[in-house]
Scaffold this motif. Structure first.
Motif, mmCIF file in Angstrom:
data_model
loop_
_atom_site.group_PDB
_atom_site.id
_atom_site.type_symbol
_atom_site.label_atom_id
_atom_site.label_comp_id
_atom_site.label_asym_id
_atom_site.label_seq_id
_atom_site.Cartn_x
_atom_site.Cartn_y
_atom_site.Cartn_z
ATOM 1 N N CYS A 1 0.993 3.499 -8.232
ATOM 2 C CA CYS A 1 0.583 2.199 -8.783
ATOM 3 C C CYS A 1 -0.757 1.779 -8.194
ATOM 4 C CB CYS A 1 1.586 1.111 -8.414
ATOM 5 S SG CYS A 1 3.265 1.472 -8.856
ATOM 6 N N ARG A 2 -1.377 0.798 -8.844
ATOM 7 C CA ARG A 2 -2.564 0.167 -8.260
ATOM 8 C C ARG A 2 -2.089 -1.057 -7.491
ATOM 9 N NH1 ARG A 2 -5.601 -2.669 -11.840
ATOM 10 N NH2 ARG A 2 -4.078 -2.541 -13.503
ATOM 11 N N LYS B 1 4.218 -5.592 -13.298
ATOM 12 C CA LYS B 1 3.731 -6.094 -12.005
ATOM 13 C C LYS B 1 4.849 -6.568 -11.082
ATOM 14 C CE LYS B 1 -0.701 -7.729 -13.732
ATOM 15 N NZ LYS B 1 -0.651 -8.016 -15.154
ATOM 16 N N ASN C 1 1.176 -1.541 -16.616
ATOM 17 C CA ASN C 1 0.861 -2.953 -16.360
ATOM 18 C C ASN C 1 2.028 -3.807 -15.860
ATOM 19 O OD1 ASN C 1 -1.616 -3.968 -16.141
ATOM 20 N ND2 ASN C 1 -1.720 -4.846 -18.197
ATOM 21 N N ASN D 1 -3.531 -5.058 -5.951
ATOM 22 C CA ASN D 1 -4.528 -6.063 -5.572
ATOM 23 C C ASN D 1 -3.983 -6.735 -4.329
ATOM 24 O OD1 ASN D 1 -6.117 -5.611 -7.791
ATOM 25 N ND2 ASN D 1 -5.074 -7.168 -9.035
ATOM 26 N N TYR E 1 1.940 -1.272 -12.018
ATOM 27 C CA TYR E 1 2.278 0.058 -12.549
ATOM 28 C C TYR E 1 1.294 0.450 -13.649
ATOM 29 C CZ TYR E 1 6.650 0.741 -10.062
ATOM 30 O OH TYR E 1 7.580 0.964 -9.082
ATOM 31 N N PRO E 2 1.185 1.745 -13.927
ATOM 32 C CA PRO E 2 0.237 2.175 -14.964
ATOM 33 C C PRO E 2 0.464 1.452 -16.302
ATOM 34 C CG PRO E 2 1.084 4.072 -13.789
ATOM 35 C CD PRO E 2 1.852 2.895 -13.276
ATOM 36 N N LYS F 1 0.837 -1.205 0.000
ATOM 37 C CA LYS F 1 0.000 0.000 0.000
ATOM 38 C C LYS F 1 0.869 1.251 0.000
ATOM 39 C CE LYS F 1 -4.210 -1.734 2.155
ATOM 40 N NZ LYS F 1 -4.828 -2.063 3.435
ATOM 41 N N ALA G 1 2.833 1.583 -3.328
ATOM 42 C CA ALA G 1 1.967 1.904 -4.465
ATOM 43 C C ALA G 1 1.578 3.386 -4.427
ATOM 44 C CB ALA G 1 0.735 1.025 -4.458
ATOM 45 N N LYS G 2 1.328 3.888 -3.230
ATOM 46 C CA LYS G 2 0.944 5.287 -3.080
ATOM 47 C C LYS G 2 2.078 6.202 -3.569
ATOM 48 C CE LYS G 2 -1.649 7.873 0.328
ATOM 49 N NZ LYS G 2 -1.965 7.947 1.750
#
Ligand code: ATP
Length: 437
Positions: free
Chosen positions: A77-78, A97, A95, A80, A92-93, A69, A72-73
């Motif tokens: 990044c997103r 990973k 894709n 899961n 990452y934007p 978390k 990513a912040k």
């Protein structure tokens, strides 16, 4: 220290800037949270073997999800997250990973004076892995960035080019590792260590696959069939008698291997030319392996492996259709270019490649290859609305006309859209299809 510098050098020399920067950032962020950070497994193995690196697997001594978390912040990044397993994927934007897993620090109360012992949990995490060569870790925290951790003799085994398990019950604990040992040995050109090889034989003797879910075996088999050249692996599987795990009546004969070799040639040809057109490569090898089996045996193999319905369709019905169609083509002396087109256009890449591997007649092979490289992409410019404009009434006749246009196109008669419209109009006129006149 010299070792650390050596690994740091490898990291600097072999990795592109983005990955280097990323590993440093991971180390920094984890460090700020008070976690020990490691890049582990296949990444380190492939780095040392100078092979292309596909995945980044991070193990956090601490809370992997909290790390993911925070990271990513910072990086935009997103993520899961999978709370139950303490794992996360950072995306990452573009894709790219990164997989993150938690290896929690474990505290043990000791009976004596000292209240708590901190156990190095990265070691426990690595000890659960399949083979020594997958147990390497590199520290990423700024203070010890680049320090390699090797608890199980991975460096020795990489040097000896040997696949070894970490403990003697490994295959009994998880028999899919037998397929994995063969996959890695084939991929890297490593031998399977003598003790490990005996452990495989013992596990097979005690019927270790009896209670194993077919789906897991299928997944490992597919991975083997997805390797660049799975044939040596198939031979090794046979040398352990693993084909009998799929079915007691499955036998690989020299003809099967010849077919597999020709599949291999065709797929190499295809993949070089059509890199960006994915297809289930595994299925072509699998079809070839099953080529000599009766329908009933194939069906039982699919049931044993819990092959999902769609893939069952590939290995059973559609494969038989492809074989039958090829027989028809080979036994007929009057197959025209157009007929071949209308036959093959119904088959996806995997079946076309399978047919090309099976076909005996060189001329037909050339024709199929010509279909694949030149004809399958041919589409008429003309659309339904052009036919409407010609005054035709929509209906099955539309596809009949478009089929005729395509036939003429395949023949090289039509080049432009205008020519196609003229051809369609003439054809409609000839066959009395116009509503107006
Ligand atoms: P590949 O290049 O084929 O992806 P990999 O080593 O990254 O190779 P994965 O199948 O992605 O392999 O698995 C990731 C890690 O998990 C491996 O390094 C391996 O140590 C571990 N692993 C995977 N499957 C098992 C298993 N059945 N038993 C123990 N460890 C396993």
């Amino acid at each position: 220290n010299a070792k650390k510098r050596q690994i740091e050098n490898i990291l600097y020399q072999r990795l592109d800037n983005r990955i280097k920067q990323l590993l440093q950032n991971i180390g920094k962020t984890g460090n700020e949270l008070g976690f020990n950070m490691f890049v582990v497994g296949g990444f380190v193995r492939d780095l040392l073997l100078s092979r292309q690196i596909d995945d980044i697997d991070i193990v956090v001594e601490g809370d992997g999800i909290e790390f993911a978390k925070t990271y990513a912040k910072k990086e935009g990044c997103r993520i899961n997250t999978y709370k139950k397993f303490g794992t996360a994927v950072i995306i990452y934007p573009d894709n790219f990973k990164i997989d993150v897993a938690s290896a929690r620090l474990e505290y043990y109360k000791t009976p004596a004076a000292l209240p708590i012992v901190e156990k190095s949990s990265i070691k426990l995490d690595l000890a659960r892995r399949d083979f020594t060569i997958n147990t390497l870790a590199i520290s990423l925290n700024p203070d010890n960035f680049g320090t390699m951790i090797d608890y199980f003799g991975a460096n020795r085994d990489l040097k000896d080019k040997t696949i070894r398990t970490i403990h003697n019950l490994s295959f009994v604990e998880d028999p899919t590792r037998i397929f994995r040992a063969i996959k890695f040995s084939n991929r890297f050109g490593f031998k399977i260590g003598k003790v490990t090889s005996n452990l495989i034989k013992n596990a097979i003797t005690i019927d270790c696959f009896k209670n194993l879910s077919g789906l897991r075996v299928l997944s490992e088999l597919k991975q083997i069939f997805e390797e660049e050249n799975p044939i040596p692996a198939i031979k090794t599987m046979e040398s352990y008698g693993l084909e009998k795990v799929l079915h007691k009546d499955l036998t690989l004969i020299p003809n099967t291997y010849q077919l597999l070799e020709s599949v291999n040639k065709i797929l190499s040809w295809h993949d070089l030319l059509y890199m960006d057109e994915p297809y289930p490569r595994w299925a072509v090898y699998f079809m070839a392996m099953l080529n000599r089996c009766s329908y009933k045996v194939c069906e039982q193999i699919c049931t044993r492996l819990n092959v999902p319905l769609r893939e069952r369709g590939i290995l059973l019905e559609k494969r038989y259709k492809a074989e039958k169609q090829l027989n028809l083509i080979e036994s007929s002396s009057t197959y025209t270019k157009q007929e071949l087109y209308w036959t093959l256009i119904n088959f996806k890449t995997e079946y076309i490649l399978y047919m090309m591997a099976l076909v005996k007649d060189e001329e037909i092979k050339k024709a199929i290859s010509n279909f694949y490289t030149h004809q399958r992409g041919i589409k008429p410019y003309i659309k339904g609305r052009d036919l409407l404009k010609l005054g035709l009434k929509p209906g099955p006749v539309f596809s009949a006309i478009i089929k005729q246009v395509l036939n003429a196109k395949l023949d090289g008669q039509l080049k432009t859209r205008k020519e196609e419209i003229q051809f369609a109009a003439a054809y409609a006129e000839k066959t009395n299809l116009l509503i107006k006149s």
